[in-house]
Write a protein that holds these residues in place. Structure first.
Motif, PDB file in Angstrom:
ATOM      1  N   LEU A 265      31.361  61.718 -20.627  1.00  0.00           N
ATOM      2  CA  LEU A 265      32.109  61.918 -19.547  1.00  0.00           C
ATOM      3  C   LEU A 265      31.423  62.876 -18.615  1.00  0.00           C
ATOM      4  O   LEU A 265      31.598  62.838 -17.371  1.00  0.00           O
ATOM      5  N   ILE A 266      30.760  64.051 -19.158  1.00  0.00           N
ATOM      6  CA  ILE A 266      29.912  64.891 -18.299  1.00  0.00           C
ATOM      7  C   ILE A 266      28.779  64.310 -17.655  1.00  0.00           C
ATOM      8  O   ILE A 266      28.683  64.607 -16.371  1.00  0.00           O
ATOM      9  N   VAL A 267      28.237  63.406 -18.569  1.00  0.00           N
ATOM     10  CA  VAL A 267      27.156  62.520 -17.780  1.00  0.00           C
ATOM     11  C   VAL A 267      27.609  61.792 -16.493  1.00  0.00           C
ATOM     12  O   VAL A 267      26.931  61.944 -15.619  1.00  0.00           O
ATOM     13  N   ALA A 268      28.661  60.914 -16.771  1.00  0.00           N
ATOM     14  CA  ALA A 268      29.107  60.168 -15.722  1.00  0.00           C
ATOM     15  C   ALA A 268      29.510  61.049 -14.635  1.00  0.00           C
ATOM     16  O   ALA A 268      29.432  60.855 -13.407  1.00  0.00           O
ATOM     17  N   SER A 269      30.331  62.158 -14.889  1.00  0.00           N
ATOM     18  CA  SER A 269      30.725  62.926 -13.727  1.00  0.00           C
ATOM     19  C   SER A 269      29.594  63.687 -12.814  1.00  0.00           C
ATOM     20  O   SER A 269      29.621  63.919 -11.501  1.00  0.00           O
ATOM     21  N   ILE A 270      28.465  63.763 -13.646  1.00  0.00           N
ATOM     22  CA  ILE A 270      27.364  64.385 -12.933  1.00  0.00           C
ATOM     23  C   ILE A 270      26.649  63.416 -12.055  1.00  0.00           C
ATOM     24  O   ILE A 270      26.306  63.839 -10.804  1.00  0.00           O
ATOM     25  N   TRP A 271      26.553  62.302 -12.239  1.00  0.00           N
ATOM     26  CA  TRP A 271      26.067  60.978 -11.564  1.00  0.00           C
ATOM     27  C   TRP A 271      27.174  60.698 -10.496  1.00  0.00           C
ATOM     28  O   TRP A 271      26.696  60.460  -9.545  1.00  0.00           O
ATOM     29  N   TYR A 272      28.415  60.704 -10.680  1.00  0.00           N
ATOM     30  CA  TYR A 272      29.130  60.678  -9.496  1.00  0.00           C
ATOM     31  C   TYR A 272      29.043  61.752  -8.462  1.00  0.00           C
ATOM     32  O   TYR A 272      29.067  61.452  -7.128  1.00  0.00           O
ATOM     33  N   LEU A 273      28.947  62.944  -8.898  1.00  0.00           N
ATOM     34  CA  LEU A 273      28.586  63.926  -7.910  1.00  0.00           C
ATOM     35  C   LEU A 273      27.181  63.956  -7.239  1.00  0.00           C
ATOM     36  O   LEU A 273      27.147  64.160  -5.868  1.00  0.00           O
ATOM     37  N   ILE A 274      26.384  63.444  -7.960  1.00  0.00           N
ATOM     38  CA  ILE A 274      25.122  63.256  -7.175  1.00  0.00           C
ATOM     39  C   ILE A 274      25.229  62.055  -6.119  1.00  0.00           C
ATOM     40  O   ILE A 274      24.744  62.103  -5.029  1.00  0.00           O
ATOM     41  N   MET A 275      25.917  60.822  -6.573  1.00  0.00           N
ATOM     42  CA  MET A 275      26.259  59.775  -5.605  1.00  0.00           C
ATOM     43  C   MET A 275      26.894  60.147  -4.276  1.00  0.00           C
ATOM     44  O   MET A 275      26.605  59.747  -3.423  1.00  0.00           O
ATOM     45  N   THR A 276      27.936  61.002  -4.742  1.00  0.00           N
ATOM     46  CA  THR A 276      29.020  61.338  -3.759  1.00  0.00           C
ATOM     47  C   THR A 276      28.132  62.333  -2.600  1.00  0.00           C
ATOM     48  O   THR A 276      28.393  62.480  -1.326  1.00  0.00           O
ATOM     49  N   SER A 277      27.265  63.109  -3.193  1.00  0.00           N
ATOM     50  CA  SER A 277      26.450  64.035  -2.254  1.00  0.00           C
ATOM     51  C   SER A 277      25.553  63.228  -1.478  1.00  0.00           C
ATOM     52  O   SER A 277      25.111  63.531  -0.203  1.00  0.00           O
ATOM     53  N   ILE A 278      24.930  62.225  -2.112  1.00  0.00           N
ATOM     54  CA  ILE A 278      23.966  61.353  -1.310  1.00  0.00           C
ATOM     55  C   ILE A 278      24.750  60.589  -0.109  1.00  0.00           C
ATOM     56  O   ILE A 278      24.378  60.468   1.227  1.00  0.00           O
ATOM     57  N   LEU A 279      25.989  60.191  -0.484  1.00  0.00           N
ATOM     58  CA  LEU A 279      26.684  59.580   0.431  1.00  0.00           C
ATOM     59  C   LEU A 279      27.326  60.375   1.679  1.00  0.00           C
ATOM     60  O   LEU A 279      27.493  59.653   2.937  1.00  0.00           O
ATOM     61  N   SER A 280      27.420  61.659   1.428  1.00  0.00           N
ATOM     62  CA  SER A 280      27.797  62.301   2.522  1.00  0.00           C
ATOM     63  C   SER A 280      26.799  62.717   3.868  1.00  0.00           C
ATOM     64  O   SER A 280      27.344  62.934   4.665  1.00  0.00           O
ATOM     65  N   ILE A 281      25.563  62.365   3.388  1.00  0.00           N
ATOM     66  CA  ILE A 281      24.524  62.741   4.318  1.00  0.00           C
ATOM     67  C   ILE A 281      24.602  61.696   5.465  1.00  0.00           C
ATOM     68  O   ILE A 281      24.807  62.135   6.835  1.00  0.00           O
ATOM     69  N   PRO A 282      24.655  60.357   5.262  1.00  0.00           N
ATOM     70  CA  PRO A 282      24.786  59.707   6.359  1.00  0.00           C
ATOM     71  C   PRO A 282      25.948  59.777   7.286  1.00  0.00           C
ATOM     72  O   PRO A 282      26.229  59.435   8.360  1.00  0.00           O
TER      73      PRO A 282
END
Length: 329
Positions: A265-282
């Motif tokens: 669950l921590i692994v999935a949460s880390i990846w969700y945080l990474i992806m949402t951070s990337i999507l915040s840039i555009p």
């Protein structure tokens, strides 16, 4: 023999008084409780981080091992693909639905209202399950003449609507209902004079909507649509109920084998945080692009702030030496 008496010269400039009785001395207000509150918050955050990092029940080695596991990476790419397809299709559908809601045709506006009412009024998880079990309602899907036995094309429902297609349909149709209201709010925010001016120039309603109203409404539409994109990314985890192999499903399958539920669950949460951070840039740069021309000043971007700080620290060019002409008498 005459003697000249010299008088003291008057000063060229009279000394300016530093202050008058009418001056107000601004004394900064002291707020010690701000620092006390900040210290309490930092203490709480540090205590929580320490309790997590020193927790013997968390296997940090397993987290580092499965963070780059090929199955997790495949789930990340599938999650991004589902998010991209669902958001693109739902945005196009939302524009159509918003135009129907704003239409003067009562049939179009009523159908659009019913669509929004139905998909916003039922939970997304229920819609995902219904699309996954569509084969129980319709064994075959066909195209033909209604109310007759004439069929031009027919296919088994379970062959056409796979788990992946069912998940995309559920996410896309549900998101279109929410996005259509965002688009409609953006359309309403545009001054009515813009529409009247376009009609006076002979523009059709569709051309006015596409070339005049929609570009101006994007300033209002982009911020909430960015939030909806991030929500869509996280809502893909609901597809685990119909066995779509996105990141949460992959993490659940791995944890069922090695019993590392918390670590995965921590692994999935880390990846969700990474992806949402990337999507915040555009989203950030799209807001700046469509915010141009407004009365407010746009704040500098992080790169512009770094460049300004670098320019301040960089020494400037030395002033050119001036040649002075010396005249000899």
């Amino acid at each position: 023999m005459t003697s000249a008496s010299t008088a003291p010269a008057a000063p060229a400039f009279a000394p300016a008084t530093d202050s008058t009785d009418d001056d107000v001395r601004a004394i900064p207000l002291r707020r010690p409780w701000r620092w006390v509150g900040a210290a309490v918050v930092l203490l709480f955050v540090a205590g929580f981080a320490y309790s997590v990092l020193t927790n013997p029940n968390i296997d940090f080695a397993a987290i580092g091992q499965f963070l780059t596991d090929p199955r997790i990476i495949d789930g990340v790419w599938l999650t991004l693909l589902i998010t991209f397809i669902a958001m693109v299709v739902s945005t196009l559908l939302a524009i159509v639905i918003a135009a129907m809601r704003l239409s003067s045709n009562p049939v179009l506006s009523s159908v659009a209202w019913f669509y929004v009412w139905a998909f916003r009024g039922t939970p997304l998880l229920v819609q995902v399950v219904l699309w996954g079990y569509l084969g129980l309602l319709y064994e075959k899907l066909s195209i033909g003449i209604p109310f007759t036995d004439i069929v031009f094309w027919q296919v088994n429902t379970n062959e056409l609507i796979s788990a992946m297609v069912a998940g995309l349909l559920a996410l896309t149709l549900n998101q279109a209902a929410y996005s259509s209201e965002i688009v409609r709010a953006g359309m309403i925010s545009v001054d009515e004079g813009q529409r009247e001016a376009a009609y006076s120039l002979g523009m059709s309603p569709l051309y006015t909507f596409r070339r005049v109203l929609l570009p101006q409404a994007m300033r209002v539409i982009i911020p909430p649509m960015g939030n909806e994109t991030i929500s869509m990314l996280k809502n893909t985890s609901l597809l685990s109920v119909i066995a779509v192999l996105e990141i949460y499903t992959q993490a659940t399958m791995i944890s069922s084998q090695n019993l590392k539920q918390v670590e995965l669950l921590i692994v999935a949460s880390i990846w969700y945080l990474i992806m949402t951070s990337i999507l915040s840039i555009p989203q950030y740069y799209l807001e700046r692009r469509y915010g141009r021309g407004s009365s407010r000043n746009l704040p500098p971007t992080p790169f512009q702030r770094l460049r300004a700080a670098f320019d301040k620290r960089r020494p400037g060019p030395e002033p050119a030496s001036e040649t002075k002409a010396v005249s000899a008498v």
